[in-house]
Scaffold this motif. Sequence first.
Motif, PDB file in Angstrom:
ATOM      1  N   LYS A   1     -69.471 -23.857 -29.389  1.00  0.00           N
ATOM      2  CA  LYS A   1     -69.797 -22.512 -28.896  1.00  0.00           C
ATOM      3  C   LYS A   1     -70.779 -21.842 -29.840  1.00  0.00           C
ATOM      4  CE  LYS A   1     -65.965 -21.013 -26.062  1.00  0.00           C
ATOM      5  NZ  LYS A   1     -64.822 -20.144 -25.931  1.00  0.00           N
ATOM      6  N   ASP A   2     -71.547 -20.906 -29.293  1.00  0.00           N
ATOM      7  CA  ASP A   2     -72.479 -20.118 -30.094  1.00  0.00           C
ATOM      8  C   ASP A   2     -71.720 -18.920 -30.658  1.00  0.00           C
ATOM      9  OD1 ASP A   2     -74.740 -19.028 -31.254  1.00  0.00           O
ATOM     10  OD2 ASP A   2     -75.391 -18.055 -29.398  1.00  0.00           O
ATOM     11  N   ILE A   3     -71.189 -19.093 -31.868  1.00  0.00           N
ATOM     12  CA  ILE A   3     -70.359 -18.057 -32.488  1.00  0.00           C
ATOM     13  C   ILE A   3     -70.989 -17.642 -33.814  1.00  0.00           C
ATOM     14  CG2 ILE A   3     -68.087 -17.559 -33.473  1.00  0.00           C
ATOM     15  CD1 ILE A   3     -67.005 -19.694 -31.473  1.00  0.00           C
ATOM     16  N   ASP A   4     -71.141 -16.318 -33.998  1.00  0.00           N
ATOM     17  CA  ASP A   4     -71.723 -15.792 -35.232  1.00  0.00           C
ATOM     18  C   ASP A   4     -70.664 -15.516 -36.296  1.00  0.00           C
ATOM     19  OD1 ASP A   4     -74.467 -15.652 -34.292  1.00  0.00           O
ATOM     20  OD2 ASP A   4     -73.760 -14.033 -32.985  1.00  0.00           O
ATOM     21  N   ILE A   5     -69.449 -15.188 -35.871  1.00  0.00           N
ATOM     22  CA  ILE A   5     -68.392 -14.871 -36.821  1.00  0.00           C
ATOM     23  C   ILE A   5     -67.025 -15.027 -36.160  1.00  0.00           C
ATOM     24  CG2 ILE A   5     -68.400 -12.386 -36.351  1.00  0.00           C
ATOM     25  CD1 ILE A   5     -68.032 -12.154 -39.511  1.00  0.00           C
ATOM     26  N   VAL A   6     -66.036 -15.408 -36.976  1.00  0.00           N
ATOM     27  CA  VAL A   6     -64.650 -15.501 -36.519  1.00  0.00           C
ATOM     28  C   VAL A   6     -63.843 -14.439 -37.259  1.00  0.00           C
ATOM     29  CG1 VAL A   6     -62.569 -16.939 -36.454  1.00  0.00           C
ATOM     30  CG2 VAL A   6     -64.824 -17.981 -36.051  1.00  0.00           C
ATOM     31  N   ILE A   7     -63.068 -13.662 -36.498  1.00  0.00           N
ATOM     32  CA  ILE A   7     -62.125 -12.711 -37.088  1.00  0.00           C
ATOM     33  C   ILE A   7     -60.747 -13.295 -36.835  1.00  0.00           C
ATOM     34  CG2 ILE A   7     -61.196 -10.371 -37.066  1.00  0.00           C
ATOM     35  CD1 ILE A   7     -63.868  -9.440 -35.848  1.00  0.00           C
ATOM     36  N   THR A   8     -60.014 -13.612 -37.900  1.00  0.00           N
ATOM     37  CA  THR A   8     -58.703 -14.234 -37.737  1.00  0.00           C
ATOM     38  C   THR A   8     -57.609 -13.516 -38.515  1.00  0.00           C
ATOM     39  OG1 THR A   8     -57.453 -16.318 -37.871  1.00  0.00           O
ATOM     40  CG2 THR A   8     -59.080 -15.949 -39.590  1.00  0.00           C
ATOM     41  N   ASP A   9     -56.448 -13.480 -37.899  1.00  0.00           N
ATOM     42  CA  ASP A   9     -55.247 -13.009 -38.573  1.00  0.00           C
ATOM     43  C   ASP A   9     -54.808 -14.109 -39.535  1.00  0.00           C
ATOM     44  OD1 ASP A   9     -52.967 -11.594 -39.239  1.00  0.00           O
ATOM     45  OD2 ASP A   9     -51.951 -11.922 -37.329  1.00  0.00           O
ATOM     46  N   ILE A  10     -54.025 -13.762 -40.540  1.00  0.00           N
ATOM     47  CA  ILE A  10     -53.495 -14.760 -41.474  1.00  0.00           C
ATOM     48  C   ILE A  10     -52.302 -15.483 -40.833  1.00  0.00           C
ATOM     49  CG2 ILE A  10     -52.344 -15.129 -43.698  1.00  0.00           C
ATOM     50  CD1 ILE A  10     -55.292 -14.440 -44.044  1.00  0.00           C
ATOM     51  N   MET A  11     -51.370 -14.720 -40.275  1.00  0.00           N
ATOM     52  CA  MET A  11     -50.184 -15.301 -39.652  1.00  0.00           C
ATOM     53  C   MET A  11     -50.468 -15.560 -38.175  1.00  0.00           C
ATOM     54  SD  MET A  11     -48.480 -15.393 -42.360  1.00  0.00           S
ATOM     55  CE  MET A  11     -46.955 -16.097 -41.783  1.00  0.00           C
ATOM     56  N   LEU A  12     -50.433 -16.839 -37.793  1.00  0.00           N
ATOM     57  CA  LEU A  12     -50.706 -17.231 -36.409  1.00  0.00           C
ATOM     58  C   LEU A  12     -49.502 -17.956 -35.833  1.00  0.00           C
ATOM     59  CD1 LEU A  12     -54.289 -18.713 -36.978  1.00  0.00           C
ATOM     60  CD2 LEU A  12     -53.717 -16.435 -36.106  1.00  0.00           C
ATOM     61  N   SER A  13     -49.456 -18.056 -34.509  1.00  0.00           N
ATOM     62  CA  SER A  13     -48.388 -18.859 -33.916  1.00  0.00           C
ATOM     63  C   SER A  13     -48.698 -20.327 -34.196  1.00  0.00           C
ATOM     64  CB  SER A  13     -48.277 -18.579 -32.416  1.00  0.00           C
ATOM     65  OG  SER A  13     -49.498 -18.818 -31.771  1.00  0.00           O
ATOM     66  N   GLY A  14     -47.662 -21.121 -34.378  1.00  0.00           N
ATOM     67  CA  GLY A  14     -47.854 -22.527 -34.704  1.00  0.00           C
ATOM     68  C   GLY A  14     -47.658 -22.795 -36.187  1.00  0.00           C
ATOM     69  N   GLN A  15     -47.900 -24.039 -36.574  1.00  0.00           N
ATOM     70  CA  GLN A  15     -47.643 -24.502 -37.939  1.00  0.00           C
ATOM     71  C   GLN A  15     -48.667 -23.996 -38.955  1.00  0.00           C
ATOM     72  OE1 GLN A  15     -44.987 -26.485 -39.003  1.00  0.00           O
ATOM     73  NE2 GLN A  15     -44.170 -26.024 -36.988  1.00  0.00           N
ATOM     74  N   LYS A  16     -49.926 -23.885 -38.550  1.00  0.00           N
ATOM     75  CA  LYS A  16     -50.989 -23.570 -39.508  1.00  0.00           C
ATOM     76  C   LYS A  16     -51.363 -22.096 -39.459  1.00  0.00           C
ATOM     77  CE  LYS A  16     -52.754 -28.150 -39.994  1.00  0.00           C
ATOM     78  NZ  LYS A  16     -53.835 -28.855 -40.621  1.00  0.00           N
ATOM     79  N   SER A  17     -51.874 -21.617 -40.597  1.00  0.00           N
ATOM     80  CA  SER A  17     -52.199 -20.194 -40.741  1.00  0.00           C
ATOM     81  C   SER A  17     -53.687 -19.926 -40.531  1.00  0.00           C
ATOM     82  CB  SER A  17     -51.812 -19.731 -42.146  1.00  0.00           C
ATOM     83  OG  SER A  17     -52.723 -20.276 -43.094  1.00  0.00           O
ATOM     84  N   GLY A  18     -54.017 -18.647 -40.556  1.00  0.00           N
ATOM     85  CA  GLY A  18     -55.414 -18.247 -40.497  1.00  0.00           C
ATOM     86  C   GLY A  18     -56.191 -18.724 -41.715  1.00  0.00           C
ATOM     87  N   ILE A  19     -55.510 -18.862 -42.853  1.00  0.00           N
ATOM     88  CA  ILE A  19     -56.168 -19.381 -44.061  1.00  0.00           C
ATOM     89  C   ILE A  19     -56.542 -20.849 -43.844  1.00  0.00           C
ATOM     90  CG2 ILE A  19     -55.934 -19.872 -46.529  1.00  0.00           C
ATOM     91  CD1 ILE A  19     -54.011 -17.434 -46.652  1.00  0.00           C
ATOM     92  N   ASP A  20     -55.634 -21.617 -43.211  1.00  0.00           N
ATOM     93  CA  ASP A  20     -55.950 -23.007 -42.863  1.00  0.00           C
ATOM     94  C   ASP A  20     -57.172 -23.046 -41.939  1.00  0.00           C
ATOM     95  OD1 ASP A  20     -53.690 -24.091 -44.245  1.00  0.00           O
ATOM     96  OD2 ASP A  20     -52.422 -23.613 -42.519  1.00  0.00           O
ATOM     97  N   LEU A  21     -57.203 -22.122 -40.992  1.00  0.00           N
ATOM     98  CA  LEU A  21     -58.338 -22.052 -40.065  1.00  0.00           C
ATOM     99  C   LEU A  21     -59.620 -21.692 -40.806  1.00  0.00           C
ATOM    100  CD1 LEU A  21     -59.421 -22.180 -37.178  1.00  0.00           C
ATOM    101  CD2 LEU A  21     -58.819 -19.758 -36.941  1.00  0.00           C
ATOM    102  N   GLY A  22     -59.537 -20.719 -41.716  1.00  0.00           N
ATOM    103  CA  GLY A  22     -60.714 -20.335 -42.503  1.00  0.00           C
ATOM    104  C   GLY A  22     -61.270 -21.502 -43.306  1.00  0.00           C
ATOM    105  N   ALA A  23     -60.366 -22.300 -43.892  1.00  0.00           N
ATOM    106  CA  ALA A  23     -60.788 -23.470 -44.668  1.00  0.00           C
ATOM    107  C   ALA A  23     -61.447 -24.507 -43.764  1.00  0.00           C
ATOM    108  CB  ALA A  23     -59.586 -24.078 -45.396  1.00  0.00           C
ATOM    109  N   TYR A  24     -60.876 -24.725 -42.581  1.00  0.00           N
ATOM    110  CA  TYR A  24     -61.449 -25.665 -41.613  1.00  0.00           C
ATOM    111  C   TYR A  24     -62.848 -25.219 -41.179  1.00  0.00           C
ATOM    112  CZ  TYR A  24     -62.209 -28.237 -37.280  1.00  0.00           C
ATOM    113  OH  TYR A  24     -62.762 -29.025 -36.288  1.00  0.00           O
TER     114      TYR A  24
END
Length: 122
Positions: A47-70
Amino acid sequence: MFKLNIFIVEDSPIIAAALKQLVVKLGHAVVGVSESYEDAVLQLEGKDIDIVITDIMLSGQKSGIDLGAYIKKYLNIPVIYQSSITDTVIVCDAMRTEPIAYLVKPVRRVELSTALMSVEAA
């Protein structure tokens, strides 16, 4: 003003809707919303995305920090964290992924606007 394509990752539908409304009021586009790390990773690809805004606590096993690192490692898209968590250890973990900003909920218009300007200026 430059219009950014923003992807929101937030597991609370109420907060996601409020954040989406704020982003649109600031003149930007929301190109997707996700509740979890796993779903976000699938939706972010290609996708053409300029920025991601993510919460730290997400549903599921992994966190927003895991997502930020990915995102930093594989997608090279700027990230803004937004969270009610102010614990120093967690904030430091988040900052290691080099986000544009760490905003404490409830996110205020001026704080989000300032963070988004840093992306526009880059």
